[in-house]
Scaffold this active site. Structure first.
Site, PDB file in Angstrom:
ATOM      1  N   ARG A 183      -2.487  -0.125  -6.109  1.00  0.00           N
ATOM      2  CA  ARG A 183      -3.217  -0.323  -4.856  1.00  0.00           C
ATOM      3  C   ARG A 183      -2.831  -1.658  -4.230  1.00  0.00           C
ATOM      4  O   ARG A 183      -2.583  -2.644  -4.942  1.00  0.00           O
ATOM      5  CB  ARG A 183      -4.705  -0.340  -5.195  1.00  0.00           C
ATOM      6  CG  ARG A 183      -5.667  -0.537  -4.043  1.00  0.00           C
ATOM      7  CD  ARG A 183      -5.849   0.701  -3.257  1.00  0.00           C
ATOM      8  NE  ARG A 183      -7.041   0.700  -2.440  1.00  0.00           N
ATOM      9  CZ  ARG A 183      -7.236   1.560  -1.435  1.00  0.00           C
ATOM     10  NH1 ARG A 183      -6.317   2.468  -1.135  1.00  0.00           N
ATOM     11  NH2 ARG A 183      -8.337   1.541  -0.739  1.00  0.00           N
TER      12      ARG A 183
ATOM     13  N   THR B   9      -2.889   9.319   3.863  1.00  0.00           N
ATOM     14  CA  THR B   9      -2.692   9.440   2.420  1.00  0.00           C
ATOM     15  C   THR B   9      -1.970  10.732   2.092  1.00  0.00           C
ATOM     16  O   THR B   9      -1.973  11.663   2.888  1.00  0.00           O
ATOM     17  CB  THR B   9      -4.101   9.410   1.758  1.00  0.00           C
ATOM     18  OG1 THR B   9      -4.772   8.230   2.173  1.00  0.00           O
ATOM     19  CG2 THR B   9      -4.100   9.500   0.255  1.00  0.00           C
TER      20      THR B   9
ATOM     21  N   ASN C 169      -3.021   4.159   4.184  1.00  0.00           N
ATOM     22  CA  ASN C 169      -4.376   4.307   4.722  1.00  0.00           C
ATOM     23  C   ASN C 169      -4.351   5.308   5.854  1.00  0.00           C
ATOM     24  O   ASN C 169      -4.141   6.487   5.605  1.00  0.00           O
ATOM     25  CB  ASN C 169      -5.023   2.979   5.118  1.00  0.00           C
ATOM     26  CG  ASN C 169      -6.516   3.157   5.375  1.00  0.00           C
ATOM     27  OD1 ASN C 169      -7.093   4.103   4.856  1.00  0.00           O
ATOM     28  ND2 ASN C 169      -7.124   2.295   6.136  1.00  0.00           N
TER      29      ASN C 169
HETATM   30  N1  GLY Z   1      -7.147   4.623   2.254  1.00  0.00           N
HETATM   31  C1  GLY Z   1      -7.936   5.726   1.799  1.00  0.00           C
HETATM   32  C2  GLY Z   1      -8.469   5.516   0.406  1.00  0.00           C
HETATM   33  O1  GLY Z   1      -7.867   4.780  -0.350  1.00  0.00           O
HETATM   34  O2  GLY Z   1      -9.480   6.066   0.078  1.00  0.00           O
END
Ligand code: GLY
Length: 569
Positions: free
Chosen positions: A104, A378, A398
């Site tokens: 992430r 996503t 995102n």
């Molecule tokens: N950017 C969407 C998520 O990570 O939930």
């Protein structure tokens, strides 16, 4: 508004018609997806699934195929596939060992809690979603090299080459890409950049679009390794451009980025053992809370997508998302009462206010009380190799094309993952999700996610590999597709094709897929206080999954809502 990333009704209808025409196989009255014996890749784009499959066929394992598929998506599906974003992987080795990789994005070192607020403390529109200030430190390339170091069996250069060739030779743009994905995003791409990007003339369906800059970037990374992206020429180009646009990302931020191996959230639902992504994704915890809350009910006896089924799931979702908003954040920064949130007693107490007569009100539900406790386009792909190793991977910029910042002389988009932080307590992000101090911005912190790459075992054997895009709807899409198989005996293809619904505590609305639900059921739910409004009939998620049958046959479920394709051998 939660619908920002979701297809329009008319596009949806078109896709459902296409879907109905393309279900490949029928066995004993059941519609099955692509079947295979040795290995399978299901992803958002045919090119990526084929590239992943070619790696499996030449003897690579699921992790090798993951690296090649991820890079191919970065080329063929640039609205979400990426090297400028991040993601999560959950894996299960053939010997049953499980684990998770968190790659992430992180907040840059110069990020601070109120960076998206004006002097009056109000949120500055678009600042956390569009342009250089929305960019989090990307994790994808680090993640892929971590995976290769630990599990790779083929040389990294062989895994990069198919994506490099794809970028150089070009990708044929599909109608969906030209219309939905590029159409409404073009103006924002122009606004976010200070030069003419290759997208300035938009995309035409059927056109072959070439990505020469990206091919060169991937070649440099192939030749110089991870350090090329985080410390080399590519790092310099990223930081120079972000700073030119007024962003805060530094060379130091890139140099310091590291992905993190984590332990999945693992729990039982009836005969199944489910392993999903732990924090900083809320996915595993929320799926566990919801499924454990509904487990005591006789779900399989309620008509599928009928009044009782929708009601029960919505009420469990309401309570889990309320907890998400209050308690969840990056576990490297905040304390989260995970054990309590998953305990049987706590979940039973939470459901005790549920009644069949009328909807609970989100304003009255709030988060659960835990004594002694102080106090978010996503894409997903699923892979199984011939040995039985499985990977579930969800990766993202995102929202579609992320921050829309397209690295000059780099050929790739950078994420806008900073919007997944709670930019101000109680103010909804792109997905309508609110958050608390737990998910406030801090330097080096990871923003809370909903991504839920998930692996299911039955009697100790691999049974399902599943995940989806869709922001806040990821959690509810994954769990409905699991219940479709667990409780209603659907095939994987039937399960991913079935209409879905979604609720997330706030806003206090339920979303339904268009034309997928009996109007009489909607009427009864409305009468009980569930609030299906016309604008809440939208397409939800794009689930790509693999089901392992008792004889070991792999069935790919590729979501008909997109261009998704299952490839097996
Ligand atoms: N950017 C969407 C998520 O990570 O939930």
């Amino acid at each position: 508004m939660i619908t920002k990333k979701i297809l329009s009704w008319s596009a949806a209808l078109l896709l459902l018609v296409v879907a109905a025409c393309s279900v490949p196989k029928t066995t004993m009255g059941k519609q099955k997806g692509v079947l295979a014996k040795h290995g399978m890749v299901v992803s958002a784009k045919e090119e990526a699934s084929k590239i992943g499959l070619a790696i499996l066929k030449k003897g690579g394992n699921a992790f090798d195929a993951m690296i090649a598929t991820e890079l191919a998506l970065a080329v063929a599906y640039p609205n979400a596939g990426n090297i400028g974003g991040g993601g999560f992987m959950v894996y299960r080795l053939a010997n049953g060992e499980k684990g998770a990789l968190d790659y992430r994005e992180k907040a840059p070192g110069k990020a601070h809690r109120d960076m998206y607020l004006d002097a009056q403390g109000n949120v500055i529109q678009d600042k956390s979603t569009l342009g250089a200030l929305a960019v989090g430190v990307p994790g994808t390339i680090d993640g892929l090299f971590e995976v290769h170091k630990k599990f790779g069996s083929l040389p990294i250069a062989e895994l990069f080459q198919p994506a490099i060739d794809l970028a150089r030779n070009g990708v044929v743009i599909t109608p969906l890409q030209a219309d939905f994905y590029m159409g409404k995003n073009l103006a924002e791409i122009k606004k976010a950049n200070n030069y003419k990007t290759p997208f300035d003339n938009g995309w035409k369906a059927g056109e072959r679009f070439k990505y020469e800059q990206l091919a060169q970037t991937l070649e440099r990374i192939r030749d110089n390794g991870r350090a090329e992206f985080y410390e080399g020429e590519t790092a310099k180009r990223i930081v120079d451009y972000v700073q030119e646009l007024g962003g805060i990302l530094t060379r130091e931020d890139l140099k310091n980025y590291h992905s993190q191996w984590r332990t999945p959230v693992t729990f039982n639902y009836k005969n199944y053992t489910i392993s999903s992504m732990p924090l900083p994704s809320s996915g595993g915890l929320c799926i566990a809370q919801i499924l454990k809350s509904v487990e005591p009910y006789k779900i399989g006896q309620y008509p599928h997508n009928g009044e009782q089924y929708v009601q029960l799931l919505v009420e469990a979702e309401r309570r889990a998302y309320a907890d998400r908003a209050y308690y969840l954040g990056d576990p490297d920064f905040v304390k989260v009462p995970t054990e309590t949130l998953l305990s049987e007693k706590y979940l039973k107490d939470r459901m005790s206010s549920f009644t069949w007569e009328k909807a609970s009100k989100s304003s009255e539900v709030g988060h659960g009380q835990i004594p002694g406790y102080e106090s978010d386009e996503t894409t997903h792909y699923s892979i199984v190799d011939s040995k039985g190793n499985a990977v579930a991977v969800t990766t993202t910029l995102n929202t579609n094309y992320g921050s829309k910042v397209y690295v000059k002389d780099g050929g790739f988009f950078l994420n806008n993952q900073m919007d997944d932080f709670s930019i101000k307590p109680g103010v909804p992000n792109s997905y309508g999700l609110v958050g608390s101090e737990k998910n406030a911005i801090a330097p080096g912190k990871r923003m809370l996610s909903s991504m839920s790459p998930t692996i299911v075992e039955e009697n100790g054997k691999l049974r399902m590999v599943i995940g989806t895009p869709g922001g806040s709807t990821i959690i509810t899409s994954v769990l409905q597709c699991m219940l479709n198989v667990f409780e209603y005996g659907m095939t994987m293809q039937e399960s991913v094709s079935k209409p879905r619904f979604h609720h997330q505590w706030l806003p206090d609305d339920v979303m339904f897929e268009p034309k997928g639900f009996d109007p009489a059921v909607i009427g009864k739910l409305r009468a009980k206080g569930y609030l299906p409004k016309e604008e809440n009939f939208v397409i939800i998620g794009r689930v790509d999954a693999i089901l392992v049958d008792k004889d070991g046959t792999l069935e790919g479920g590729a979501d008909p809502r997109g261009d998704d394709v299952a490839e097996g051998f």
